[in-house]
Design a protein around this motif. Sequence first.
Motif, short mmCIF file in Angstrom:
data_model
loop_
_atom_site.label_atom_id
_atom_site.label_comp_id
_atom_site.label_asym_id
_atom_site.label_seq_id
_atom_site.Cartn_x
_atom_site.Cartn_y
_atom_site.Cartn_z
N VAL A 156 55.07 36.78 57.35
CA VAL A 156 54.07 37.18 56.37
C VAL A 156 53.46 38.51 56.80
CG1 VAL A 156 51.84 36.63 55.31
CG2 VAL A 156 53.52 34.81 55.72
N CYS A 157 53.32 39.42 55.86
CA CYS A 157 52.62 40.67 56.11
C CYS A 157 51.33 40.68 55.31
CB CYS A 157 53.48 41.88 55.73
SG CYS A 157 52.67 43.48 56.03
N GLU A 171 54.06 35.37 61.93
CA GLU A 171 55.27 34.59 61.68
C GLU A 171 55.11 33.17 62.19
OE1 GLU A 171 58.44 35.21 65.23
OE2 GLU A 171 58.18 36.95 63.92
N ALA A 172 55.95 32.29 61.67
CA ALA A 172 56.08 30.92 62.18
C ALA A 172 57.54 30.73 62.54
CB ALA A 172 55.64 29.89 61.15
N SER A 173 57.79 30.19 63.72
CA SER A 173 59.14 30.07 64.26
C SER A 173 59.92 28.95 63.58
CB SER A 173 59.06 29.80 65.75
OG SER A 173 58.56 28.48 65.97
N ALA A 180 53.71 25.78 57.83
CA ALA A 180 54.19 26.90 58.65
C ALA A 180 53.90 28.23 57.98
CB ALA A 180 55.69 26.75 58.90
N LEU A 181 54.05 28.28 56.67
CA LEU A 181 53.75 29.50 55.92
C LEU A 181 52.28 29.84 56.04
CD1 LEU A 181 54.85 31.67 54.04
CD2 LEU A 181 54.48 30.10 52.12
N ARG A 182 51.42 28.84 55.96
CA ARG A 182 49.99 29.09 56.13
C ARG A 182 49.70 29.60 57.53
NH1 ARG A 182 45.01 27.30 57.76
NH2 ARG A 182 43.36 27.67 56.25
N LYS A 183 50.33 29.02 58.53
CA LYS A 183 50.12 29.48 59.91
C LYS A 183 50.51 30.94 60.07
CE LYS A 183 50.77 26.52 63.20
NZ LYS A 183 49.47 26.49 63.90
N ALA A 184 51.64 31.32 59.50
CA ALA A 184 52.07 32.72 59.59
C ALA A 184 51.10 33.64 58.87
CB ALA A 184 53.47 32.86 59.00
#
Length: 234
Positions: free
Chosen positions: A39-40, A91-93, A105-109
């Motif tokens: 995510v940017c 990012e999320a791995s 994971a998207l929220r974390k990134a």
Amino acid sequence: MCGVAAGYEVEEQLRAAGASRVAGIDEVGRGAWAGPVVVCAAVTDLTPPPELPRGKRAPVRLTDSKLLSAAHRAAFAEVLPGWLSCWALGEASPREIDELGMTAALRKAAVRALEALPERPDTVIVDGAHDFLGAPWRVRTEVKADQRSVTVAAASVLAKVHRDRYMAELPGAEEYGFAESAGYPSPVHQAALERIGPGEHHRLSWSYLDDLPRWRHLKVHRDPLAGEGQLSLL
């Protein structure tokens, strides 16, 4: 190249409603079989965005990264960092995606990107109809924001160029065809998976493993009764 160019329609609406610092975010890698989701977050000062000159032809204008050629994305990625007020990547791995599921994971990134900005935005423009960010962030969801919002368009370009380059440089990238597919399904990627199985950068909770009998035993499953982040290997 599509003629659609991003503008400041959404940002101006938010400023008129009292928002003083607006960030646009966009993600890349959500549907890939391998690699992180990136995510940017980008912030502008509402000045006109850079354009790419093309001699006597009309210049290339900033828009959704998917509507730009790879060469134009790379060219924009060179000039956008110096033009934006600020920007950051998060990012999320693959392991976090397996453990948390894509939405979490998207929220974390996204949170990692937003928290890396020098100042916290008071409103965040999210591309699409779904607010995956949630409280305490103030969110404005906009369908096709990457074509209508300069900040989201800039974020989409920087996220994609960064992730594409990262995937192309991973160990095993040539065998899996990551330079061309960036971890998404492709004939080369699928053939390599059948032959040698997933590598350390693959998402092991993804359904592609259901179609690989030789490697199906590697698939991991989240146990919904055990709480978020709990995995079992079946």
